[in-house]
Write an enzyme that holds these catalytic residues in place. Structure first.
Site, mmCIF file in Angstrom:
data_model
loop_
_atom_site.group_PDB
_atom_site.id
_atom_site.type_symbol
_atom_site.label_atom_id
_atom_site.label_comp_id
_atom_site.label_asym_id
_atom_site.label_seq_id
_atom_site.Cartn_x
_atom_site.Cartn_y
_atom_site.Cartn_z
ATOM 1 C CE1 TYR A 67 53.353 56.391 43.767
ATOM 2 C CE2 TYR A 67 53.171 58.365 45.105
ATOM 3 C CZ TYR A 67 52.629 57.194 44.626
ATOM 4 O OH TYR A 67 51.368 56.832 45.015
ATOM 5 C CG PHE A 216 44.126 56.623 39.862
ATOM 6 C CD1 PHE A 216 45.273 57.389 39.740
ATOM 7 C CD2 PHE A 216 44.188 55.286 39.523
ATOM 8 C CE1 PHE A 216 46.462 56.833 39.286
ATOM 9 C CE2 PHE A 216 45.365 54.713 39.068
ATOM 10 C CZ PHE A 216 46.502 55.487 38.951
ATOM 11 N N PRO A 217 41.672 60.213 42.318
ATOM 12 C CG PRO A 217 42.273 62.186 43.405
ATOM 13 C CD PRO A 217 42.809 60.857 43.002
ATOM 14 C CG LEU A 218 41.231 64.646 39.649
ATOM 15 C CD1 LEU A 218 42.123 65.748 39.109
ATOM 16 C CD2 LEU A 218 39.869 65.210 40.048
ATOM 17 N N GLY A 219 40.104 60.038 38.349
ATOM 18 C CA GLY A 219 39.925 58.969 37.380
ATOM 19 C C GLY A 219 41.198 58.298 36.928
ATOM 20 N N GLY A 220 42.334 58.997 37.013
ATOM 21 C CA GLY A 220 43.610 58.381 36.695
ATOM 22 C C GLY A 220 44.059 58.521 35.255
#
Length: 295
Positions: A67, A216-220
């Site tokens: 990252y 990606f808990p919010l979709g990514g």
């Protein structure tokens, strides 16, 4: 709903049987840049986000040495903001993928490269032992036995406390467990993207006390403008993102949420989702939204 809360409102989980952590954590991927190729984030603001996250009760930070953007890395920011680390702060990292200094991706790591990546994380984070290291399976790798065995050796040497696997199916999880205990699984999973196979793997992890950590808990790719999400959000005076995080926390007591951001405002919104309780009507309405996870 309020945009201030405390991570402990989500409840806690005993990671690996010996590390109590709040189920609301923080993902560090977005700290150096908004995407792999930029634009760069303000490092001063990213440092402030990390410090504020800990102030709000976050005691689980998910990172990786790959990252980075240009000369700014998530590991470096974590160390600058939080070292020396307070007692009870769990830092999880991942190895398997790799990037050249110019940001281009390397081939999947072999045992020697995995060992080097673990040592790099140790140096960059300024620790003698890593709390949790995931083997992140690359799509070209079907068997993970050789790679996971390399990490198991590092665990035996005392450089790693707990091991996890990422981007795996049930057979690959079983393959890893035949070599060493698996404390956590990190797979793509959200209210909008999960399959029956994903749900079955989550149920198995829940039954056996293995933490399940959706990436990606919010979709990514940005919070979707879904009508059902919006209706549930309006019922609770919340945002769609808060509903997505709250759904993860509601669907299994083994889920650890790690929404990431470089925005102080979004950080507080995400952590406030720890206090959002979805009812049966909400969960029923959201149940019909899931589509299979993209490969």
């Amino acid at each position: 709903m309020t945009t201030t809360s405390h991570a402990s409102a989500a409840g806690s989980l005993l990671l690996g049987g010996d590390l109590p952590i709040a189920r609301m954590g923080f993902g560090a991927m977005k700290l150096p840049a908004r995407d792999w190729d930029g634009p760069a984030c303000d490092p001063v603001r990213s440092l402030a986000v990390l410090r504020r996250a800990v102030e709000l009760g976050v005691d689980h930070i998910d990172t990786a040495w790959f990252y980075f953007h240009e000369d700014v890395s998530a590991n470096g920011l974590i160390r600058e903001a939080l070292h020396p680390y307070r007692d009870g702060l769990v830092i999880a990292t991942k190895v398997g993928p790799g990037r050249n200094p110019d940001g281009s991706w390397l081939e999947p790591a072999g045992p020697a490269e995995l060992r080097a990546a673990v040592h790099r994380n140790l140096r960059e984070l300024g620790v003698d032992r890593l709390d949790l290291v995931y083997l992140r399976r690359m799509p070209s790798l079907r068997s993970i036995a050789t790679s996971f065995a390399a990490l198991a050796e590092l665990r035996e040497e005392g450089l790693v406390r707990h091991l996890g696997v990422s981007n795996v199916d049930a057979a690959q999880l079983a393959e890893a467990e035949a070599i060493a205990p698996v404390t956590a699984v990190q797979n793509r999973f959200s209210v909008l993207e999960h399959s029956a196979e994903d749900a079955a793997l989550l149920a198995d992890c829940t039954a056996r006390g293995i933490a399940f950590v959706p990436f990606f808990p919010l979709g990514g790719s940005g919070v979707p403008e879904d009508p059902a999400l919006q209706r549930v959000a309006e019922r609770h005076g919340a945002t769609r993102a808060q509903v997505m995080v709250a759904w993860l926390l509601a669907v299994s007591p083994s889920i650890l949420a790690i929404p990431g951001t470089s925005s102080p405002v979004h950080l507080e919104e995400n952590i406030a989702a720890a206090s959002l309780r979805l009812g049966a009507e909400d969960l029923a309405e959201l149940a019909a939204l899931a589509a299979p996870v993209r490969p």
